[in-house]
Design an enzyme around this catalytic site. Structure first.
Site, PDB file in Angstrom:
ATOM      1  N   SER A  43       0.835  -1.201   0.000  1.00 36.06           N
ATOM      2  CA  SER A  43       0.000   0.000   0.000  1.00 36.06           C
ATOM      3  C   SER A  43       0.865   1.243   0.000  1.00 36.06           C
ATOM      4  O   SER A  43       2.017   1.225   0.455  1.00 36.06           O
ATOM      5  CB  SER A  43      -0.897   0.013   1.246  1.00 36.06           C
ATOM      6  OG  SER A  43      -1.544   1.257   1.416  1.00 36.06           O
ATOM      7  N   TYR A  46      -2.211  -1.203  10.435  1.00 34.89           N
ATOM      8  CA  TYR A  46      -2.341  -1.543   9.018  1.00 34.89           C
ATOM      9  C   TYR A  46      -1.116  -1.089   8.235  1.00 34.89           C
ATOM     10  O   TYR A  46      -0.534  -1.856   7.456  1.00 34.89           O
ATOM     11  CB  TYR A  46      -3.603  -0.884   8.463  1.00 34.89           C
ATOM     12  CG  TYR A  46      -3.801  -1.017   6.968  1.00 34.89           C
ATOM     13  CD1 TYR A  46      -4.404  -2.144   6.430  1.00 34.89           C
ATOM     14  CD2 TYR A  46      -3.408   0.005   6.105  1.00 34.89           C
ATOM     15  CE1 TYR A  46      -4.601  -2.265   5.058  1.00 34.89           C
ATOM     16  CE2 TYR A  46      -3.610  -0.100   4.740  1.00 34.89           C
ATOM     17  CZ  TYR A  46      -4.196  -1.246   4.220  1.00 34.89           C
ATOM     18  OH  TYR A  46      -4.390  -1.343   2.855  1.00 34.89           O
TER      19      TYR A  46
END
Length: 292
Positions: free
Chosen positions: A180, A193
């Site tokens: 990401s 995360y």
């Protein structure tokens, strides 16, 4: 936490439309583009895509099928979504398998890979895409249970699935991981995360240099999405939140990406077009330069 693996091979429900599955997400994520022109880049291959029931995973799975691959999906809970995606794969003339369970459980991962090999006799491409996030305003709000859960789903699962798949991947096989933009930029509300996504980037680079994989020509790469419109966003923040209403507006292109805009990157890294690429990350993020 662990669910029993199920292997479903029945035909999809008659008349079941993929738009029906995404009807509760407004606007609906776009999994396909009419402009996509397949060229048989994965003809005869077998691929496993985790988190393949919706969003980026679903778009990649459908693109793989268009390129000639048989596709096995792993999903956690969204039965209707998984049914719709497998139906779409079969409508493209390819075989589909679906496994329901928790990728954070190593035994489930072993059973899943074993089921694919038993059914098809091969596994050529592994896409580690499944992930979850739980926004918190403060690190003080992140419980031990949340921290463990996020790491189990997002990065432990990749270790488990690579361990299970590696004995079966052929010469020239491919592993594609989903990291990401948060691995490079950080995210104040997604501390755990973002940490897992940084781990995925390091895992990708390190695994790509492992002699066992290099000697067999198995390439390991990753895709780093920016703000992509998937059901994960309203599920994480709430449909009426400012975060969702203005999602993606901060990137140079001024809009969120759609899942189908990620799919060609996965196809490229899975096929022989990227035969001289390993240990790399493709950034599909609306123009953000991350210098990583």
């Amino acid at each position: 936490m662990t669910q029993t693996a199920t292997l479903e091979t029945q035909a999809p429900k008659a008349g079941y439309a993929m738009d029906d599955v995404r009807a509760n997400v407004d606007p609906r994520p776009q999994l396909e583009s009419e402009d996509y022109r397949p060229a048989g880049k994965l003809e005869g291959k077998a691929a496993l895509v985790t988190g393949g029931d919706s969003g980026i995973g679903a778009a990649a799975a459908i693109a793989f099928a268009k390129e000639g691959a048989d596709v096995a999906l792993v999903y956690y809970s969204s039965d209707d979504d998984a049914q719709a995606v497998t139906g779409r794969i079969r409508s493209l003339g390819r075989r589909a398998l679906v496994f329901k369970g928790d990728v954070g459980d190593e035994e489930f991962c072993r059973r899943t890979v074993g089921g694919i090999v038993d059914a098809w006799g091969r596994l050529d491409v592994l896409v580690n895409n499944a992930g979850e996030q739980t926004p918190q305003q403060s690190i003080l709000d992140i419980t031990q249970a949340q921290l463990v859960r996020t790491f189990q789903t997002n990065i432990f699962s990749m270790f488990f699935l690579v361990k299970a798949a590696l004995p079966h991947l052929p010469e020239g096989g491919a592993i594609v991981n989903t990291t990401s933009v948060t691995a490079y930029q950080g995210s104040p509300q997604l501390l755990d995360y973002s940490a897992t996504k940084g781990a995925i980037t390091a895992f990708t680079r390190s695994l790509s240099e492992n002699e066992e994989l290099v000697s067999r020509g198995i390439r390991v790469n990753a895709v780093a999405p920016g703000p992509i419109w998937t059901p994960l966003n309203p599920a994480s923040y709430g449909t009426d939140s400012s975060k969702v209403r203005h999602f993606g507006e901060g990137v140079p292109m001024g809009r969120p990406g759609q899942p189908y805009e990620l799919a060609p990157a996965y196809v490229f890294l899975a096929c022989d077009d990227s035969s001289y690429i390993s240990g790399q990350v493709i950034h599909v993020n609306g123009g953000t330069v991350v210098n990583g």
